[in-house]
Design an enzyme around this catalytic site. Structure first.
Site, short mmCIF file in Angstrom:
data_model
loop_
_atom_site.label_atom_id
_atom_site.label_comp_id
_atom_site.label_asym_id
_atom_site.label_seq_id
_atom_site.Cartn_x
_atom_site.Cartn_y
_atom_site.Cartn_z
N TYR A 1 -1.19 -0.47 10.85
CA TYR A 1 -1.51 -1.15 9.58
C TYR A 1 -0.47 -0.96 8.62
O TYR A 1 0.09 -1.95 7.93
CB TYR A 1 -2.65 -0.71 8.99
CG TYR A 1 -2.92 -1.08 7.54
CD1 TYR A 1 -3.35 -2.32 7.30
CD2 TYR A 1 -3.06 0.23 6.77
CE1 TYR A 1 -3.39 -2.56 5.52
CE2 TYR A 1 -3.12 -0.41 5.40
CZ TYR A 1 -3.35 -1.50 4.76
OH TYR A 1 -3.55 -1.96 3.53
N LYS B 1 2.53 -3.61 6.63
CA LYS B 1 2.67 -3.78 5.47
C LYS B 1 4.25 -3.88 4.88
O LYS B 1 4.78 -4.09 4.24
CB LYS B 1 1.86 -2.70 4.46
CG LYS B 1 0.49 -3.06 4.48
CD LYS B 1 0.18 -4.13 3.56
CE LYS B 1 -1.33 -4.46 3.60
NZ LYS B 1 -1.51 -5.71 2.79
N SER C 1 0.94 -1.18 -0.16
CA SER C 1 0.11 0.05 0.04
C SER C 1 0.89 1.33 -0.18
O SER C 1 2.17 1.40 0.68
CB SER C 1 -0.73 0.03 1.21
OG SER C 1 -1.58 1.42 1.65
N ALA C 2 0.45 2.18 -0.43
CA ALA C 2 1.17 3.57 -0.48
C ALA C 2 1.33 4.03 0.99
O ALA C 2 1.83 5.04 1.00
CB ALA C 2 0.25 4.47 -1.46
P1 NAD Z 1 -10.82 -7.25 1.62
O1 NAD Z 1 -10.98 -6.90 3.06
O2 NAD Z 1 -12.06 -6.74 0.72
O3 NAD Z 1 -10.21 -8.39 1.17
C1 NAD Z 1 -9.01 -9.21 1.99
C2 NAD Z 1 -9.81 -10.53 1.97
O4 NAD Z 1 -8.85 -11.40 2.85
C3 NAD Z 1 -11.05 -10.82 2.51
O5 NAD Z 1 -11.87 -11.80 1.51
C4 NAD Z 1 -11.00 -11.45 3.67
O6 NAD Z 1 -11.86 -12.41 4.06
C5 NAD Z 1 -9.40 -12.10 3.50
N1 NAD Z 1 -8.73 -12.61 4.81
C6 NAD Z 1 -8.71 -11.51 5.92
N2 NAD Z 1 -7.99 -12.44 6.58
C7 NAD Z 1 -7.87 -13.52 6.47
C8 NAD Z 1 -6.89 -14.49 7.06
N3 NAD Z 1 -6.27 -14.70 8.07
N4 NAD Z 1 -6.94 -15.87 6.29
C9 NAD Z 1 -7.53 -16.02 5.08
N5 NAD Z 1 -8.18 -14.95 4.41
C10 NAD Z 1 -8.33 -13.74 5.05
O7 NAD Z 1 -9.63 -6.10 1.28
P2 NAD Z 1 -9.31 -5.33 -0.29
O8 NAD Z 1 -9.68 -3.86 -0.31
O9 NAD Z 1 -9.54 -6.35 -1.15
O10 NAD Z 1 -7.65 -5.53 -0.11
C11 NAD Z 1 -6.87 -6.48 -0.49
C12 NAD Z 1 -5.44 -6.41 0.00
O11 NAD Z 1 -5.15 -5.09 -0.43
C13 NAD Z 1 -5.21 -6.18 1.74
O12 NAD Z 1 -3.71 -6.90 1.75
C14 NAD Z 1 -5.12 -4.62 1.92
O13 NAD Z 1 -4.18 -4.34 2.98
C15 NAD Z 1 -4.36 -4.33 0.43
N6 NAD Z 1 -4.64 -2.64 0.28
C16 NAD Z 1 -6.07 -2.42 0.25
C17 NAD Z 1 -6.32 -1.16 -0.43
C18 NAD Z 1 -7.71 -0.59 -0.40
O14 NAD Z 1 -8.03 0.63 -0.34
N7 NAD Z 1 -8.67 -1.32 -0.47
C19 NAD Z 1 -5.17 -0.31 -0.51
C20 NAD Z 1 -3.96 -0.74 -0.45
C21 NAD Z 1 -3.75 -2.02 -0.12
C1 WQD Z 2 -9.54 9.94 1.06
C2 WQD Z 2 -9.97 11.41 1.00
C3 WQD Z 2 -10.03 11.76 3.45
C4 WQD Z 2 -13.80 9.60 4.04
C5 WQD Z 2 -6.81 5.06 3.18
C6 WQD Z 2 -5.78 4.39 3.81
C7 WQD Z 2 -4.66 3.67 2.84
C8 WQD Z 2 -5.28 3.00 1.72
C9 WQD Z 2 -6.38 3.57 0.97
C10 WQD Z 2 -5.00 0.84 2.54
C11 WQD Z 2 -9.10 12.07 2.13
C12 WQD Z 2 -11.38 12.24 2.44
C13 WQD Z 2 -12.69 10.40 3.44
C14 WQD Z 2 -14.88 10.96 4.50
C15 WQD Z 2 -13.66 12.49 3.39
N1 WQD Z 2 -5.50 1.66 2.35
N2 WQD Z 2 -12.58 11.65 3.23
N3 WQD Z 2 -14.90 12.04 3.97
O1 WQD Z 2 -7.07 8.04 3.81
O2 WQD Z 2 -6.00 8.43 1.39
O3 WQD Z 2 -6.07 5.91 2.43
O4 WQD Z 2 -7.41 3.93 2.24
O5 WQD Z 2 -4.05 0.24 2.23
O6 WQD Z 2 -3.69 2.86 3.79
O7 WQD Z 2 -4.94 5.15 4.75
O8 WQD Z 2 -8.33 7.02 1.78
O9 WQD Z 2 -10.72 7.20 1.20
O10 WQD Z 2 -9.91 7.44 3.61
O11 WQD Z 2 -9.83 9.49 2.08
O12 WQD Z 2 -13.56 13.80 3.50
O13 WQD Z 2 -15.85 10.34 5.01
O14 WQD Z 2 -11.32 11.77 1.43
O15 WQD Z 2 -9.72 12.90 4.61
O16 WQD Z 2 -8.76 13.48 2.08
P1 WQD Z 2 -6.79 7.49 2.48
P2 WQD Z 2 -9.68 7.62 2.09
#
Ligand code: NAD
Ligand code: WQD
Length: 339
Positions: free
Chosen positions: A148, A152, A124-125
């Site tokens: 979190y 990562k 993740s970023a």
């Molecule tokens: P999500 O929660 O929808 O998907 C994660 C999946 O992993 C789910 O299906 C969950 O049931 C499964 N899971 C969790 N713990 C588990 C375990 N112990 N054993 C087996 N399965 C398990 O999340 P997502 O948004 O699809 O994200 C997927 C990956 O990408 C995650 O690792 C997350 O950290 C990373 N990521 C997500 C975002 C985002 O904004 N969605 C951004 C950056 C990175």
């Molecule tokens: C985006 C913008 C908020 C909700 C998060 C995690 C990051 C990654 C992606 C997993 C910001 C604003 C948000 C609301 C708002 N996940 N906002 N009202 O914070 O950039 O990133 O999700 O890896 O780790 O930190 O994303 O969608 O929460 O926010 O005004 O109800 O929207 O302040 O400017 P973020 P976000």
């Protein structure tokens, strides 16, 4: 290729499965459904019209993992499984280290035992923390601000060391920026079980009437309209990046971290306006104080993805909003309500 997908039932996983199946890969999903529904996999199967093997299991369960590896004999793993809420990780840090870090250790052990030496990992970023310069490239220092984010970063370090132990091993650490959107069919999408923390699912729930109004977290940032700017990436583009990363891993030993974003940033108010246009619904909002830990602007340097993977984002803000609305309006209660 035989690909084991951990966490494949989740938001990003389910969209990636579709791309993998459409690209003729043999796929097995390994998920404990802690944050997802089996219905997502049923819909992926019906959309792709391809068989999809599934095992219900936890990545921390080494016995189950080893049985699965012995039977399926994957050539590569895409590792999505994990916990992903920044706020929740502050309240429950040990759960995050247990699932994200200890779970990945079990996975890498199973891979090593069964001669599987290719992994694409969901990073993740958030590992960059508050950026010192923008757009943020992969050499930017890592200074994550939450448990979190630190989980990562730790997993990235562990995978890097694991990949270095043997010259045939390949690992791609994909650093996603802000994934949004849904498959154009409207059949699969993001389905938060709780009140959404992220902007796009919250906006979608306001549009569909589940929530009354959006709280805009601060309008006094040093950005054009004062609201926070992020690099939103369409989940279909992100899914394609995983297929490109698998191909890259098959030809390139070593370990690379690669940003996945568009290289541009969009403000909260721009997102609200685009969603109003896409949905034809008003999005009432109220400006409230800044959210702790938020930064003004985040944006990816995407040159490395283009150079190594031959990948770049193709879909813009309009498609992000239109597809989210197609999913949200057809499934106001997510997978809990059959379409
Ligand atoms: P999500 O929660 O929808 O998907 C994660 C999946 O992993 C789910 O299906 C969950 O049931 C499964 N899971 C969790 N713990 C588990 C375990 N112990 N054993 C087996 N399965 C398990 O999340 P997502 O948004 O699809 O994200 C997927 C990956 O990408 C995650 O690792 C997350 O950290 C990373 N990521 C997500 C975002 C985002 O904004 N969605 C951004 C950056 C990175
Ligand atoms: C985006 C913008 C908020 C909700 C998060 C995690 C990051 C990654 C992606 C997993 C910001 C604003 C948000 C609301 C708002 N996940 N906002 N009202 O914070 O950039 O990133 O999700 O890896 O780790 O930190 O994303 O969608 O929460 O926010 O005004 O109800 O929207 O302040 O400017 P973020 P976000």
């Amino acid at each position: 290729m035989r690909v084991l997908v951990t966490g494949g039932a989740g938001y990003i996983g389910s969209h990636t499965l579709l791309q993998l199946l459409r690209s003729d890969h043999d796929v097995l999903v390994y998920d404990n459904f802690t944050n997802s529904a089996p219905e997502a996999l049923a819909r992926v199967q019906s959309l792709s019209n391809r068989p999809l093997a599934q095992v219900t299991g936890d990545i921390r369960d080494s016995t189950r993992l080893n049985e699965t590896f012995a039977q399926f004999r994957p050539e590569a793993v895409i590792h999505f499984a994990g916990l992903k809420s920044v706020g929740n990780s502050v309240a429950h840090p040990l759960s995050y280290y247990d699932t994200n870090v200890a779970g990945t250790l079990q996975l890498l052990r199973a891979m090593s035992s069964h001669g599987c030496d290719r992994i694409v990992f969901s990073s993740s970023a958030t590992v960059y923390g508050e950026a010192i310069y923008l757009p943020c490239d992969e050499d930017h220092p890592l200074q994550p601000a939450s448990p979190y984010g630190r989980s990562k970063m730790m997993v990235e370090m562990i995978i890097r060391d694991w990949a270095a132990r043997h010259r045939d091993t390949s690992a791609v650490l994909l650093r996603y920026f802000n994934p949004v959107g849904a498959d154009a069919s409207g059949r699969i999408g993001e389905d938060p079980t709780d009140i959404p923390e992220n902007l796009m699912p919250y906006v979608a729930q306001v549009a569909v009437g589940t929530r009354a109004e959006l709280s805009v977290y601060g309008a006094d940032y040093p950005t054009d309209d004062g609201t926070g700017e992020r690099d939103y990436i369409h989940v279909e583009d992100l899914a394609r990046a995983h297929c490109a990363a698998l191909d890259y891993a098959a030809r390139s030993p070593g370990c690379e971290a690669i940003n996945v974003g568009t290289g541009t940033s969009v403000s909260v108010l721009q997102m609200v306006a685009a969603f109003e246009r896409a949905s034809g619904r008003p999005i009432p909002y109220r400006v409230v104080p800044r959210r702790a830990g938020d930064v003004a602007r985040m944006c990816a340097n995407v040159a490395k993805a283009q150079r190594l993977l031959g990948w770049q984002a193709q879909m813009g803000l309009e498609e992000m909003c239109r597809s989210t609305w197609a999913w949200q309006s057809a499934n106001p209660a997510g997978y809990r309500q059959q379409a």
